[in-house]
Design an enzyme around this catalytic site. Structure first.
Site, PDB file in Angstrom:
ATOM      1  N   SER A  53       0.810  -1.213   0.000  1.00  0.00           N
ATOM      2  CA  SER A  53       0.000   0.000   0.000  1.00  0.00           C
ATOM      3  C   SER A  53       0.847   1.269   0.000  1.00  0.00           C
ATOM      4  O   SER A  53       0.324   2.360  -0.240  1.00  0.00           O
ATOM      5  CB  SER A  53      -0.927   0.009   1.215  1.00  0.00           C
ATOM      6  OG  SER A  53      -0.190   0.028   2.420  1.00  0.00           O
ATOM      7  N   HIS A  54       2.169   1.143   0.272  1.00  0.00           N
ATOM      8  CA  HIS A  54       3.043   2.304   0.254  1.00  0.00           C
ATOM      9  C   HIS A  54       4.217   2.117  -0.703  1.00  0.00           C
ATOM     10  O   HIS A  54       5.175   2.901  -0.677  1.00  0.00           O
ATOM     11  CB  HIS A  54       3.565   2.588   1.663  1.00  0.00           C
ATOM     12  CG  HIS A  54       2.520   3.111   2.583  1.00  0.00           C
ATOM     13  ND1 HIS A  54       1.594   2.278   3.176  1.00  0.00           N
ATOM     14  CD2 HIS A  54       2.224   4.364   3.000  1.00  0.00           C
ATOM     15  CE1 HIS A  54       0.784   3.010   3.938  1.00  0.00           C
ATOM     16  NE2 HIS A  54       1.144   4.266   3.847  1.00  0.00           N
ATOM     17  N   GLU A 194      -5.106   0.584   1.814  1.00  0.00           N
ATOM     18  CA  GLU A 194      -5.535  -0.818   1.794  1.00  0.00           C
ATOM     19  C   GLU A 194      -6.920  -0.940   1.157  1.00  0.00           C
ATOM     20  O   GLU A 194      -7.197  -1.901   0.425  1.00  0.00           O
ATOM     21  CB  GLU A 194      -5.549  -1.386   3.209  1.00  0.00           C
ATOM     22  CG  GLU A 194      -4.188  -1.490   3.867  1.00  0.00           C
ATOM     23  CD  GLU A 194      -3.322  -2.587   3.244  1.00  0.00           C
ATOM     24  OE1 GLU A 194      -3.874  -3.423   2.496  1.00  0.00           O
ATOM     25  OE2 GLU A 194      -2.116  -2.593   3.519  1.00  0.00           O
TER      26      GLU A 194
END
Length: 354
Positions: A53-54, A194
């Site tokens: 997610s990053h 997410e």
């Protein structure tokens, strides 16, 4: 055979390729080299730890904010000291990674010299993982905390209207062999990123993550993004989220999540705001007992791990980091979207902060 069925779902890239792809894409979008390199380091670290997610997914939002003109492309961060232990970095409406790389070494030096120090990053567009922000301080032997106000999309416990950000909290404790104890989590049931990944994958959300625009519970990611995410743990997560609103907003003189939302331009990139670091040198409480205190901490970790089913927060990332030496798997669709940014000038897909 259908050609679409033979296309790979994932593509393996080396970490050097992840870095180069990120840096080159940002440079092509017009971002200054120091910022492009700092963001590439941040994304590569997240991808290496399988923090999807990053990782490269965030590149879409970075490019969107460069193209929209929201984030400064060339402005370099400026470090100042209010006192010997209160440090400030003015990010000057640019992205956070370079500002963090500017401020954290000074934070480490101040905490080592005086026992405790705090660092405020001001006017930055934060889009990275907090564990990566504090890891250098923890590896230097400091206990460290970090807080930032995320995108305004979370309702308080019992409510249905967004009022707070995802407002993550990170903490780190020095550990042996370069493997410190670090956790980093949103105060919402899940980070907004997410939820975005679930939407992109066509997957349902777990119950309890969100409510839709009508205020009723939903497992549809699109409805959740149009409605509100919920805090984890009910009133407990809600209180922690409000704490972050205060200490990463008004305390350091920066925007809270509602104020950040009010100045957004809708480009789907990161929100404007600040970030607060606090670092303490355990040696400041008496060097003669430091070894015993560190041993006590290690004993606590060992006793926790001795219980079947217990995993310390950092362990999954360290295992992923070791695996990633041989490369990382990237969704082929995401890779196509990123490469299209430099070949066709296509607008990035929707991306969410927090």
């Amino acid at each position: 055979m259908n050609a679409a069925l033979s296309e790979p779902a994932t593509v393996r890239l080396s970490l050097d390729e992840v870095y180069a792809l990120t840096r080159d894409t940002l440079l092509a979008a017009g971002l200054g080299e120091p910022h492009a390199a700092a963001i590439a380091r941040s994304i590569t670290r997240a991808q290496a730890d399988e923090c999807h997610s990053h990782g490269l997914y965030r590149l879409l939002g970075y490019v969107a904010s460069v193209r929209s003109g929201k984030a400064e492309r060339e402005a370099l961060p400026v470090l100042t000291r209010t006192t010997p232990v209160i440090l400030n970095v003015d990010a000057r409406h640019a992205f956070a990674p370079l500002a963090i790389e500017t401020g954290v070494p000074a934070l480490i030096e101040a905490a080592k010299t005086y026992g405790i120090a705090a660092l405020a990053i001001h006017d930055c567009y934060h889009f990275s993982a907090l564990w990566a922000d504090i890891e250098p301080a923890v590896e230097a032997g400091l206990a460290a905390w970090c807080f930032t106000v995320g995108q305004c999309c979370v309702a308080p416990a019992g409510g249905t209207t967004p009022l707070m950000g995802t407002n993550p909290i990170a903490f780190g404790w020095p550990g042996p062999e370069g493997r410190p104890f670090i956790f980093d989590f949103a105060t919402s049931a899940a980070a907004r990123g997410e939820v975005e990944l679930k939407r992109r994958a066509g997957e349902a959300l777990p119950a309890g993550w969100a409510v839709g625009p009508d205020g009723t519970p939903t497992t549809d990611p699109a409805a959740a993004l149009a409605g509100a995410l919920l805090p984890f743990g009910g009133h407990k997560g809600s209180a922690l989220a409000l704490m972050v609103e205060l200490i990463a907003g008004p305390l350091i003189g920066d925007l809270n999540s509602r104020q950040a939302k009010a100045v957004e331009n809708g480009d789907s990139g990161p929100p404007l705001g600040g970030e607060l670091f606090i670092a303490i040198d355990p040696a400041a409480f008496g060097r003669e007992t430091l070894g015993q205190r560190m041993s006590d901490a290690e004993e606590t970790f060992a006793l926790a791990k001795a219980q079947p089913g217990v995993r310390l927060p950092s362990e999954r990332r360290y295992a992923a980091r070791a695996r990633s030496a041989g490369g990382v798997l990237i969704p082929a669709r995401l890779l196509q979207e990123i490469r299209a940014l430099t070949t066709t000038g296509a607008e990035p897909g929707r991306n969410g902060g927090g």
